[in-house]
Write an enzyme that holds these catalytic residues in place. Structure first.
Site, short mmCIF file in Angstrom:
data_model
loop_
_atom_site.label_atom_id
_atom_site.label_comp_id
_atom_site.label_asym_id
_atom_site.label_seq_id
_atom_site.Cartn_x
_atom_site.Cartn_y
_atom_site.Cartn_z
N HIS A 23 0.79 -1.24 0.00
CA HIS A 23 0.00 0.00 0.00
C HIS A 23 0.82 1.28 0.00
O HIS A 23 0.26 2.37 -0.13
CB HIS A 23 -0.93 0.04 1.23
CG HIS A 23 -0.22 0.37 2.50
ND1 HIS A 23 0.46 -0.57 3.23
CD2 HIS A 23 -0.05 1.54 3.16
CE1 HIS A 23 1.01 0.00 4.28
NE2 HIS A 23 0.72 1.29 4.26
C1 UD1 Z 1 -1.75 5.79 5.62
C2 UD1 Z 1 -0.40 6.27 6.15
C3 UD1 Z 1 0.59 5.12 6.12
C4 UD1 Z 1 0.04 3.91 6.84
C5 UD1 Z 1 -1.30 3.55 6.22
C6 UD1 Z 1 -1.92 2.34 6.85
C7 UD1 Z 1 0.08 8.64 5.70
C8 UD1 Z 1 0.95 9.55 4.92
N1 UD1 Z 1 0.16 7.35 5.33
O1 UD1 Z 1 -1.55 5.44 4.26
O2 UD1 Z 1 1.78 5.52 6.74
O3 UD1 Z 1 0.93 2.83 6.70
O4 UD1 Z 1 -2.18 4.66 6.34
O5 UD1 Z 1 -3.09 1.97 6.18
O6 UD1 Z 1 -0.60 9.07 6.59
N2 UD1 Z 1 -8.68 5.35 1.30
C9 UD1 Z 1 -9.90 4.72 1.31
N3 UD1 Z 1 -10.49 4.44 2.50
C10 UD1 Z 1 -9.90 4.77 3.69
C11 UD1 Z 1 -8.67 5.42 3.67
C12 UD1 Z 1 -8.06 5.69 2.48
O7 UD1 Z 1 -10.45 4.41 0.27
O8 UD1 Z 1 -10.49 4.49 4.74
C13 UD1 Z 1 -8.04 5.65 0.00
C14 UD1 Z 1 -8.33 7.03 -0.48
O9 UD1 Z 1 -8.43 6.98 -1.86
C15 UD1 Z 1 -7.08 7.81 -0.09
C16 UD1 Z 1 -6.01 6.74 -0.25
O10 UD1 Z 1 -6.67 5.52 0.13
O11 UD1 Z 1 -6.89 8.92 -0.89
C17 UD1 Z 1 -4.83 6.96 0.62
O12 UD1 Z 1 -5.23 7.06 1.97
P1 UD1 Z 1 -4.34 7.80 3.05
O13 UD1 Z 1 -5.03 7.77 4.34
O14 UD1 Z 1 -3.85 9.09 2.50
O15 UD1 Z 1 -3.03 6.93 3.11
P2 UD1 Z 1 -2.78 5.40 3.25
O16 UD1 Z 1 -2.29 4.92 1.93
O17 UD1 Z 1 -3.90 4.64 3.89
#
Ligand code: UD1
Length: 362
Positions: free
Chosen positions: A202
């Protein structure tokens, strides 16, 4: 002094759970805030319920999804919530955008900041997590370094706050939860394979780069042993955009699941041959005395060198051939693993509270 725990993502909840329980055990009141960075049920609320944590006192619904705007929005919302607390100690964990937003807000409100899992460094400037850790370590009053290496990193950077070596609370979490997970989880009944590898992917620098994502996925598709692959929502979105999701779902060699609850994931780790991952937390969890699995790290660097030097993890990069070569080697001969974890003995939450109490005048 009020204690304020702020989480927003899956790993923060898992790693803060033992600290929350220790506060409850010692009858120390605290406020619990969820920023809503992770908003899907299976990425956030599920963990709070499963781990039987108290319902957050405050949680936000975020409108913005771009990182900078999301951090700004979290700050605005935290500012309104935290301004009521005049003498609080904010407890934050890890390296996420939630943690950065909380620390920046806290410093502007003259609150104290305690950073759990301080001092990790990948020296890989492509990682948003590396930016976050570096900034937050420099505004924290209390830095809870999991290992000696993490403390050394902080000393080299001449950080302002006081450093304590505490271990990593992820080990407390695995020790506490695996026995419950083994009783409650039914995940193994749905797994098609007797022997399997467990994979997760991820990290932004992997999944947001189509070339890298394709290389890693094609290694999974060609693996000589089946793979169970719980997919993070970020990765699902990217695979869908590249029209690769159906291919993986239809592969006989890969069993895809949605992002799983913690208990199911622990049981999958416990029963797999070994793990392929770009996660930081899984590199640690795999070393817990009741899991002990080898990990092939699908990255170019790690901020957890302790897992490598203890013999648990090996960096294999993100090229199809290098992944498959390492995989074959491990299938021929699984490495012997030490019986102890380099990330502590499961007493981290106690160590952290012992460090906090004098600071808070308790
Ligand atoms: C975040 C953390 C990462 C951690 C990970 C665990 C940061 C910079 N990164 O990454 O260090 O290892 O969480 O999971 O904070 N999305 C969904 N549903 C959700 C959350 C996210 O669909 O509940 C999708 C959205 O399109 C979003 C993308 O995932 O834009 C990225 O989500 P984000 O929370 O920015 O970062 P993670 O990749 O989850």
């Amino acid at each position: 002094m009020t204690f304020i725990i702020v989480v927003g993502t899956r790993p923060e909840t898992i790693k803060m759970a033992p600290i929350i329980r220790e506060l409850e055990r010692q009858n120390i009141p605290f406020t619990f805030i969820h920023t809503g960075q992770h908003y899907d049920y299976n990425m956030s609320l599920q963990f709070i319920k499963e781990l039987k944590l108290p319902k957050p006192d405050r949680s936000f619904k975020l409108i913005n999804s771009r990182p900078a705007s999301q951090i700004g929005e979290m700050m605005t919302k935290l500012d309104r919530t935290l301004d009521l607390q005049k003498t609080g100690l904010l407890l934050i964990q890890g390296d996420t955008n939630t943690m950065l937003a909380t620390a920046l807000t806290g410093i502007k409100l003259c609150l104290k900041i305690g950073h759990v899992e301080a001092g990790l460094r990948s020296y890989d400037w492509r990682m948003p997590e590396e930016h976050n850790r570096r900034m937050v370590d420099h505004v924290s009053d209390l830095l809870f370094a999991p290992t000696k290496i993490a403390k050394q990193n902080l000393l080299k950077e001449n950080v302002y706050g006081e450093i304590f070596i505490t271990g990593n609370s992820v080990i407390d979490s695995v020790i506490d939860h695996l026995p419950i997970a083994e009783k409650q989880s039914e995940i193994m009944e749905s797994i098609r394979f007797k022997k399997y590898l467990l994979a997760t992917l991820h990290r932004a620098e992997n999944v947001d780069d189509p070339k890298t994502l394709k290389e890693v996925i094609s290694a999974f598709l060609d693996s000589p042993i089946p793979i169970v692959f719980p997919i993070h929502p970020r990765t699902i979105n990217k695979l869908r955009e590249l029209e690769m999701l159906d291919k993986i779902k239809n592969s006989k060699n890969i069993q895809v699941t949605p992002a799983l609850g913690y208990f199911d994931f622990l049981v999958l780790m416990k029963n797999c041959q070994f793990i392929l991952t770009d996660s930081g937390g899984i590199q640690e969890e795999a070393t817990a005395p009741n899991i002990r699995k080898p990990v092939l790290v699908l990255r170019l660097t790690t901020e957890r060198p302790e897992a490598i030097s203890a013999g648990f993890a090996r960096i294999v990069g993100v090229k199809k051939n290098s992944i498959l070569e390492a995989l074959m080697e491990y299938l021929d001969e699984t490495p012997t693993l030490p019986s102890f974890s380099p990330f502590g003995d499961g007493k981290t939450s106690e160590n952290i509270l012992n460090a906090i109490k004098p600071f808070a005048g308790l």
